[in-house]
Design a protein around this motif. Structure first.
Motif, PDB file in Angstrom:
ATOM      1  N   GLY A  52       1.125  -2.005  -6.729  1.00  0.00           N
ATOM      2  CA  GLY A  52       1.672  -2.250  -5.400  1.00  0.00           C
ATOM      3  C   GLY A  52       2.702  -1.190  -5.068  1.00  0.00           C
ATOM      4  N   GLY A 147      -1.801  -4.519   6.182  1.00  0.00           N
ATOM      5  CA  GLY A 147      -1.186  -5.073   4.986  1.00  0.00           C
ATOM      6  C   GLY A 147      -0.009  -5.975   5.279  1.00  0.00           C
ATOM      7  N   ASP A 177      -4.570  -7.503  -1.106  1.00  0.00           N
ATOM      8  CA  ASP A 177      -3.831  -6.801  -2.163  1.00  0.00           C
ATOM      9  C   ASP A 177      -3.412  -7.744  -3.285  1.00  0.00           C
ATOM     10  OD1 ASP A 177      -4.082  -4.376  -0.878  1.00  0.00           O
ATOM     11  OD2 ASP A 177      -2.150  -4.509   0.137  1.00  0.00           O
ATOM     12  N   PHE A 187      -4.824  -0.568  -7.699  1.00  0.00           N
ATOM     13  CA  PHE A 187      -4.208  -0.297  -6.406  1.00  0.00           C
ATOM     14  C   PHE A 187      -4.835   0.970  -5.834  1.00  0.00           C
ATOM     15  CE2 PHE A 187      -0.950   1.999  -3.985  1.00  0.00           C
ATOM     16  CZ  PHE A 187      -0.607   1.039  -3.048  1.00  0.00           C
ATOM     17  N   PRO A 188      -5.155   1.011  -4.525  1.00  0.00           N
ATOM     18  CA  PRO A 188      -4.955  -0.046  -3.525  1.00  0.00           C
ATOM     19  C   PRO A 188      -5.956  -1.184  -3.666  1.00  0.00           C
ATOM     20  CG  PRO A 188      -6.055   1.826  -2.539  1.00  0.00           C
ATOM     21  CD  PRO A 188      -5.710   2.244  -3.941  1.00  0.00           C
TER      22      PRO A 188
END
Length: 369
Positions: A52, A147, A177, A187-188
């Motif tokens: 993240g 997001g 996520d 990630f992503p």
């Protein structure tokens, strides 16, 4: 555009999250846009170990990359700073450290070049992003899905936005996520869930569709994330099980967004006889299953779905430059610019609704929507 007599050339700067971006665009009086250059530096390697975005790491990376990214964009555009009409930079909402880097860099360039500085709302950039490449006159219905934000808005005109519905907790992109993090997909997260889910059965797991049957356009995705966690704990996470979880999770998101979009389109009656335009923008708009679901809903309701190219769904500086150019052309900015503007971690598009009836509050930082 009304009142505009010559093309406007702007440098846009975007640093609200984990991408350092700069772009130069030219807006013609008739409203067409020429993108002279675009540069984007991602920070995937820096944040991947943490699954993240880490705000402190993002801010430092922006500070290291901003100058060279802007210089590269200006070089590709083959213009000098004196050729610009203004400099626009994201001034919120976003991670405050990154926003400050972009703002201060933009202000410094503006002062050195003797040009106006325009403080741009990142969400307005997304709202206007289809106008970079499509004929998309006002008004239109907008699903802003990213997001950090998930909301339906009526875009009546430049600077005139009416919130119709919003998530009351997690945004759809945040749910993607967090699901990826729960499953250890890296990630992503969003693209990883979509990629792995392509091999799964979207009907394998009956995940909840939060607020699906509640009237109105508000949404909720926090419970869906919890359901994913329970499904992951219920059985061994084989490759097949992982694919089914991702596919079923994505199907739940598609169902919620599609049903809410259907209601929004049924209630949306634009004045002017130009037909219904339904815009989907933001990073999650790059998800192919979501686009397909919304395309079907739009067709069934006599609307045209407009989605920016993939590179303009995610955070980019061209949309920031366009928002600044349209505001400059429309006389919505002070002639001297916004040199006194401060960074804003929260900046709702419909500020009146956020003040009178906040959909999602975050302490002292204020309402997200």
């Amino acid at each position: 555009m009304p009142g505009m007599t010559r093309p406007l050339t702007l440098l846009g700067i975007e640093t609200s999250c984990d991408e350092t971006a700069a772009a130069v665009i030219r807006l013609a009086p008739e409203g067409t846009v020429e993108i002279l250059s675009e540069k984007v530096h991602t920070q995937l390697e820096e944040h991947a170990p943490y699954l993240g975005v880490v705000p402190e790491i993002a801010a430092r990376a922006h500070a290291e990359l901003a100058d060279q990214t802007i210089a590269a964009a200006m070089k590709d555009a083959s213009i000098s700073y004196s050729d610009l009409d203004a400099i626009a930079a994201t001034s919120g909402p976003g991670l405050i450290g990154g926003v400050l880097v972009g703002m201060m860099t933009g202000k410094a360039i503006a002062q050195a070049a003797g040009k106006p500085f325009l403080a741009v709302n990142h969400l307005e950039g997304h709202a206007l992003s289809p106008r970079l490449t499509h004929d998309c006159p006002f008004p239109y219905l907008l699903l802003l899905v990213s997001g950090g934000h998930c909301q339906f808005l009526e875009v009546r005109g430049l600077g005139d936005y009416r919130r119709l519905g919003s998530t009351i907790d997690d945004a759809a992109g945040e749910a993607f996520d967090k699901t990826a993090k729960l499953l250890g997909l890296g990630f992503p997260g969003g693209p990883a869930v979509e990629r792995i889910g392509a091999a799964g059965d979207p009907k394998a797991i009956d995940f909840p569709r939060p607020l699906l049957n509640r009237p109105g356009l508000d949404m909720s995705f926090a419970g869906l994330k919890t359901a994913v966690a329970r499904a992951a704990e219920a059985e061994d996470l084989t490759a097949s099980r992982m694919a089914d979880i991702c596919a079923s999770f994505q199907a739940a998101i598609v169902d919620v967004l599609s049903e809410k979009a259907r209601r929004a389109l049924e209630a949306f009656n634009p004045v002017g006889g130009n037909g219904k335009r339904f815009v989907v923008a933001g990073g999650v708009a790059s998800n192919k299953a979501i686009r397909a679901g919304l395309e079907k809903v739009a067709e069934e309701n006599g609307a045209v779905l407009i989605a920016p190219p993939m590179r303009h769904c995610t955070d980019n500086a061209a949309m920031i430059a366009l928002a600044g150019a349209e505001r400059l052309a429309g006389g919505l900015e002070h002639p001297e610019g916004d040199l006194g503007a401060g960074a804003r971690p929260r900046w709702p598009l419909d500020e009146a609704a956020a003040k009178s009836d906040p959909a999602y509050t975050t302490g002292r930082r204020g309402a997200k929507a």
